[in-house]
Design a protein around this motif. Structure first.
Motif, PDB file in Angstrom:
ATOM      1  N   ARG A 176       0.850  -1.181   0.000  1.00  0.00           N
ATOM      2  CA  ARG A 176       0.000   0.000   0.000  1.00  0.00           C
ATOM      3  C   ARG A 176       0.888   1.233   0.000  1.00  0.00           C
ATOM      4  O   ARG A 176       1.806   1.351   0.797  1.00  0.00           O
ATOM      5  N   HIS A 177       0.605   2.153  -0.905  1.00  0.00           N
ATOM      6  CA  HIS A 177       1.372   3.395  -1.030  1.00  0.00           C
ATOM      7  C   HIS A 177       0.407   4.570  -0.880  1.00  0.00           C
ATOM      8  O   HIS A 177      -0.616   4.637  -1.570  1.00  0.00           O
ATOM      9  N   THR A 178       0.749   5.481   0.015  1.00  0.00           N
ATOM     10  CA  THR A 178      -0.063   6.670   0.256  1.00  0.00           C
ATOM     11  C   THR A 178       0.838   7.888   0.232  1.00  0.00           C
ATOM     12  O   THR A 178       1.848   7.948   0.959  1.00  0.00           O
ATOM     13  N   ASP A 179       0.520   8.868  -0.609  1.00  0.00           N
ATOM     14  CA  ASP A 179       1.335  10.085  -0.688  1.00  0.00           C
ATOM     15  C   ASP A 179       1.066  11.006   0.492  1.00  0.00           C
ATOM     16  O   ASP A 179       1.995  11.656   0.998  1.00  0.00           O
ATOM     17  N   GLY A 180      -0.175  11.077   0.946  1.00  0.00           N
ATOM     18  CA  GLY A 180      -0.510  11.977   2.051  1.00  0.00           C
ATOM     19  C   GLY A 180      -0.544  11.250   3.378  1.00  0.00           C
ATOM     20  O   GLY A 180       0.285  10.376   3.670  1.00  0.00           O
ATOM     21  N   MET A 181      -1.530  11.572   4.183  1.00  0.00           N
ATOM     22  CA  MET A 181      -1.661  10.990   5.513  1.00  0.00           C
ATOM     23  C   MET A 181      -2.359   9.635   5.456  1.00  0.00           C
ATOM     24  O   MET A 181      -3.304   9.443   4.704  1.00  0.00           O
ATOM     25  N   ASP A 182      -1.872   8.710   6.264  1.00  0.00           N
ATOM     26  CA  ASP A 182      -2.484   7.392   6.423  1.00  0.00           C
ATOM     27  C   ASP A 182      -2.803   7.249   7.905  1.00  0.00           C
ATOM     28  O   ASP A 182      -1.910   7.081   8.737  1.00  0.00           O
ATOM     29  N   LYS A 183      -4.068   7.305   8.250  1.00  0.00           N
ATOM     30  CA  LYS A 183      -4.480   7.364   9.649  1.00  0.00           C
ATOM     31  C   LYS A 183      -5.443   6.232   9.955  1.00  0.00           C
ATOM     32  O   LYS A 183      -6.340   5.936   9.172  1.00  0.00           O
TER      33      LYS A 183
END
Length: 222
Positions: A176-183
């Protein structure tokens, strides 16, 4: 020697065999009438002063309704067939009706359906195609149970929102790739790894309001 009897009979007295009558088709009578009754497949056509019980012909796909002007063929005193619907009152639904298994086949061409609204109602729907393309501005799928089986699935969109009571996910590899926030927000969060669990970041913060506990055979800092 005596001569044959046929030679002694004058030609004018000889009888000729009657010629066979040519085959004649069954006679029919055309008439035009108005459907007065059309319930449970039973039709009654009023043609002039005659009230004729009739049967819809197999080629008449448009099911006759009360008030329709129809073309009929009488082949017997008590046998009348409705071959076509000539005119129908405005506002009466157009129903194409076939009895038994029916197949619509187009060879070497394209079948196109164009309507303001298309409805499909059936107990079971089977669709088979080598390639399917669906383009729509909005789509809603409502089902008690939905199963999706594919060798490859790709979702591309601006927003993904899902609401479920329980999610179970099984995979051999999960990236899993997330550029912004991962909450992640939950009452209880538990992460387990059989061999290695690694947390890496430029800054790592661990905040326990009441207790922070680390346990292991060896603990290294620095």
């Amino acid at each position: 020697m005596n001569e044959p009897l046929s030679s002694s009979v004058p030609a004018r007295k000889r009888r000729r065999a009657p010629a066979a009558a040519p085959d004649q088709p069954l006679a029919g009578q055309w008439c035009v009438g108005t459907v007065t009754e059309a319930e449970s497949g039973a039709l009654v056509v009023q043609s002039g002063s005659l009230r004729l019980p009739a049967t819809r012909a197999a080629s008449c796909l448009l099911a006759p309704a009360a008030g329709d002007s129809v073309a009929c063929l009488r082949v017997a005193p008590r046998e009348t067939w409705v071959l076509a619907v000539l005119q129908r009152e405005e506002g009466v639904p157009q129903v194409l009706q076939c009895d038994g298994d029916t197949r619509l086949e187009v060879r070497g061409g394209t079948l196109a359906l164009n309507a303001a609204r298309i409805e499909l109602r059936t107990e079971a729907l089977d669709a088979s195609a080598r390639r399917t393309t669906l383009a729509t501005d909005s789509a809603d799928v409502v089902a008690r149970q939905l199963s999706l089986v594919a060798s490859r699935i790709k979702l591309v969109g601006a927003l993904l929102s899902s609401v479920v009571d329980r999610v179970e996910h099984f995979s051999k590899n999960y990236l899993r790739h997330t550029d912004g926030m991962d909450k992640v927000s939950a009452t209880h969060v538990e992460v387990q790894a059989q061999q290695l669990m690694r947390l890496e970041g430029e800054h790592a913060l661990v905040n326990g309001r009441e207790l922070v506990k680390a346990r292991g055979a060896q603990i290294h800092f620095g």
